[in-house]
Design an enzyme around this catalytic site. Structure first.
Site, PDB file in Angstrom:
ATOM      1  CB  SER A  27      -0.939  -0.035   1.213  1.00 33.96           C
ATOM      2  OG  SER A  27      -1.941   0.937   1.083  1.00 33.96           O
ATOM      3  CG  ASN A  28      -0.406   4.699  -1.217  1.00 33.40           C
ATOM      4  OD1 ASN A  28      -1.055   5.461  -0.523  1.00 33.40           O
ATOM      5  ND2 ASN A  28      -0.927   4.100  -2.282  1.00 33.40           N
ATOM      6  N   PRO A  29       1.231   5.577   1.980  1.00 32.92           N
ATOM      7  CG  PRO A  29       3.130   6.787   2.559  1.00 32.92           C
ATOM      8  CD  PRO A  29       2.477   6.108   1.412  1.00 32.92           C
TER       9      PRO A  29
END
Ligand code: CTP
Length: 216
Positions: A27-29
């Site tokens: 995923s990503n932040p």
């Protein structure tokens, strides 16, 4: 074009999660703040808002029709089902660009000596939908670490957008997870305008106001 209450706005927000096995994902932040702020700003103008969001820790904005999703493929199918009925499509989600090529149905044991992950690109949701736009205004985002304006304008053209909101990730306090941001708002007609630095909530209002001007 139409009166405010009949404008239907489709907004995506947050990250996507691409699971490798039942307990691990890529995923990503992204926190979803920008997409949610856009939804709130659109609601304040009396628009109908469909909000398609990946997993975030934000309260559901009251008044939207809310569609929680997890993966890029789920987000694509949800947006695909809603796109034809919308007047305005804003793709603010931070879609994972890659997903594991294979899903392992059982939790992979850490006792394996090493694990090699093969990734494949996810579908480009914005480009796929914008390709079949009729009267919709399509707004993309661009996250860049260099050559902000030319890279963002190239995305605007490649993804058939009417507008693109360009984020300079090299700026301190900008982009993912921050409360404030500075962006360039680029139009297909060649115009550009710097917005901010400002709170994401204020930027969202400024962006929605500019889009509203097109829908009078
Ligand atoms: N986007 C999308 N589907 C994807 C990847 C991105 O719809 N699989 C959308 C994003 O929501 C954003 C726009 O495309 O509105 C640009 O995303 P960005 O991450 O800046 O660019 P990429 O297309 O992923 O290109 P690159 O990573 O090479 O910069």
């Amino acid at each position: 074009m139409s009166n405010a209450s009949s404008i239907r706005c489709l907004i995506t927000a947050g990250p996507t999660r691409e699971f490798l096995d039942p307990v691990r994902f890529l995923s990503n932040p992204s926190t979803g703040k920008m997409g949610y702020a856009l939804a709130e700003a659109a609601l304040r103008l009396g628009w109908n808002v469909d909000l398609v969001a990946g997993p975030v820790n934000l309260p559901e904005p009251e008044g939207t029709i809310f569609y929680p999703v997890v993966s890029a493929e789920e987000m694509y199918h949800q947006v695909d089902a809603l796109f034809d009925a919308c007047d305005l499509f804003i793709m603010a989600a931070a879609v994972s660009d890659f997903r594991p090529s294979q899903y392992l149905p059982q939790k992979e044991k850490k006792s394996v000596a090493s694990l090699r992950l093969e990734l494949e690109p996810t579908r480009d949701i914005l480009a796929t939908l914008a390709e079949r736009k009729l009267n919709q205004t399509v707004v993309g985002f661009a996250a860049e670490t260099e050559n902000l304006e030319p890279n963002a304008r190239a995305k605007l053209v490649a993804k058939n957008c009417d507008f693109i909101v360009a984020n300079d990730l090299s700026q301190p306090g900008a982009g993912f997870a921050a409360d404030t941001n500075t962006v360039i708002f680029l139009a297909a007609n060649g115009s550009n305008e710097t917005l901010g630095p400002a709170l994401k909530t204020d930027l969202a209002t400024q962006i929605i106001d500019r889009l509203a001007a097109r829908h009078h």
